[in-house]
Design an enzyme around this catalytic site. Structure first.
Site, PDB file in Angstrom:
ATOM      1  N   SER A  39       8.946   2.716   6.797  1.00 39.04           N
ATOM      2  CA  SER A  39       9.292   3.928   6.052  1.00 39.04           C
ATOM      3  C   SER A  39       9.183   5.153   6.944  1.00 39.04           C
ATOM      4  O   SER A  39       8.679   5.082   8.072  1.00 39.04           O
ATOM      5  CB  SER A  39       8.390   4.115   4.823  1.00 39.04           C
ATOM      6  OG  SER A  39       7.226   4.834   5.139  1.00 39.04           O
ATOM      7  N   TYR A  51      -1.620   4.118   6.160  1.00 39.52           N
ATOM      8  CA  TYR A  51      -0.202   3.951   5.847  1.00 39.52           C
ATOM      9  C   TYR A  51       0.658   4.354   7.042  1.00 39.52           C
ATOM     10  O   TYR A  51       1.550   3.623   7.470  1.00 39.52           O
ATOM     11  CB  TYR A  51       0.160   4.796   4.620  1.00 39.52           C
ATOM     12  CG  TYR A  51       1.587   4.616   4.152  1.00 39.52           C
ATOM     13  CD1 TYR A  51       1.924   3.582   3.292  1.00 39.52           C
ATOM     14  CD2 TYR A  51       2.597   5.480   4.562  1.00 39.52           C
ATOM     15  CE1 TYR A  51       3.229   3.414   2.853  1.00 39.52           C
ATOM     16  CE2 TYR A  51       3.909   5.320   4.136  1.00 39.52           C
ATOM     17  CZ  TYR A  51       4.214   4.284   3.277  1.00 39.52           C
ATOM     18  OH  TYR A  51       5.501   4.111   2.853  1.00 39.52           O
ATOM     19  N   LYS A  55       3.096   1.907   9.371  1.00 39.75           N
ATOM     20  CA  LYS A  55       4.549   2.105   9.442  1.00 39.75           C
ATOM     21  C   LYS A  55       4.995   2.407  10.873  1.00 39.75           C
ATOM     22  O   LYS A  55       6.026   1.890  11.320  1.00 39.75           O
ATOM     23  CB  LYS A  55       4.998   3.220   8.494  1.00 39.75           C
ATOM     24  CG  LYS A  55       4.684   2.946   7.036  1.00 39.75           C
ATOM     25  CD  LYS A  55       5.235   1.618   6.542  1.00 39.75           C
ATOM     26  CE  LYS A  55       4.930   1.424   5.071  1.00 39.75           C
ATOM     27  NZ  LYS A  55       5.393   0.152   4.544  1.00 39.75           N
ATOM     28  N   THR A  86       9.436   0.698  -8.009  1.00 39.24           N
ATOM     29  CA  THR A  86       8.638  -0.497  -8.280  1.00 39.24           C
ATOM     30  C   THR A  86       8.121  -0.435  -9.715  1.00 39.24           C
ATOM     31  O   THR A  86       8.322   0.571 -10.409  1.00 39.24           O
ATOM     32  CB  THR A  86       7.436  -0.565  -7.309  1.00 39.24           C
ATOM     33  OG1 THR A  86       6.605   0.582  -7.551  1.00 39.24           O
ATOM     34  CG2 THR A  86       7.888  -0.594  -5.860  1.00 39.24           C
TER      35      THR A  86
END
Length: 191
Positions: A39, A51, A55, A86
Site C-alpha cells: 500500500s 504498518y 509495506k 472489507t
C-alpha cells in the site's frame, strides 16, 4: 511483530517456497507472476510504524525478487490497492457515529474482487515483464486493462490528480490523469 509476521514474512516465505515450482513452469514455457500486496503506507506514514515498515519491506521485496528473477519468465510486482471495502470497513461505515466525510471516502473504496481483477488482468498480459519490480496501483491497472468493479464503477487511483482538488472541482479533472510517479518519489521522506 504480528503485523509483519503475517504480512511481510508470509509474503517472503510464500515467494521463497513457490519460486522453485515457478522456475520449473517457466522453463516449460509457462510464465508466472508473484504479486505482493502492499500500500501507499510503504511510502508515507499511515496508521503506525509497524504498518509502514511492513509495506515498505513488501515494496522492496517485490523489487528485489524481480531483480533476482530478471532472466526468467517470472514477474514480481507490488500491488497497491486503494482503500479496500472489507467487512470491518462496512461495519464501520454503517454506524450512525461515523462521520459523513469518512463515509464519503470509503464510498469510493475498492472491493477485494477489484484487486483480484487487477491480478488476473496482469497475469494475462503477455508484456507484464515490463512491470517487473514496480509498484502498480490496482485502479491504474483498471484504466490500462479496462476492468471495473462488479457494479461497473471505477474507483479512483491513489495517485489520481483529482484527489488533490476540492470536491467542487473533481468532476472537471479526468480520472485517467495521475500524479507522475517521479513527483511522488520526490515528495517522499526517504532522501
Amino acid at each position: 511483530d504480528k503485523v509483519n509476521a503475517v504480512g511481510l514474512r508470509s509474503h517472503f516465505l510464500a515467494s521463497q517456497l513457490a519460486v522453485p515450482m515457478m522456475l520449473a513452469e517457466a522453463e516449460a514455457g509457462n510464465p508466472s507472476l508473484i504479486v505482493t500486496v502492499s500500500s501507499f503506507g510503504g511510502l508515507r506514514y499511515i496508521f503506525d510504524v509497524a504498518y509502514g515498515v511492513g509495506k515498505a519491506g513488501k515494496d522492496r521485496m517485490a523489487a528485489d525478487i524481480a531483480a533476482e528473477l530478471a532472466d526468467t519468465n517470472i514477474t514480481s510486482v507490488a500491488l497497491w490497492p486503494g482503500a479496500v471495502k472489507t467487512e470491518v470497513v462496512s461495519d464501520f461505515t454503517s454506524r450512525p457515529s461515523t462521520s459523513e466525510a469518512a463515509k464519503s471516502v470509503w464510498a469510493q473504496s475498492e472491493t477485494p474482487l477489484f484487486s483480484g481483477r487487477a491480478v488476473a488482468s496482469l497475469a494475462m498480459d503477455p508484456n507484464r515483464k515490463k512491470k517487473a519490480g514496480k509498484v502498480v496501483a490496482s485502479a491504474d491497472l483498471a484504466l490500462e486493462y479496462g476492468f471495473t468493479e462488479e457494479d461497473g464503477s471505477q474507483p479512483p487511483s491513489i495517485l489520481a490528480l483529482r484527489n488533490f482538488f476540492p470536491a467542487s472541482l473533481k468532476s472537471l479533472v479526468p480520472k485517467s490523469l495521475s500524479v507522475p510517479k517521479w513527483i511522488v518519489t520526490l515528495a517522499t521522506t526517504k532522501f
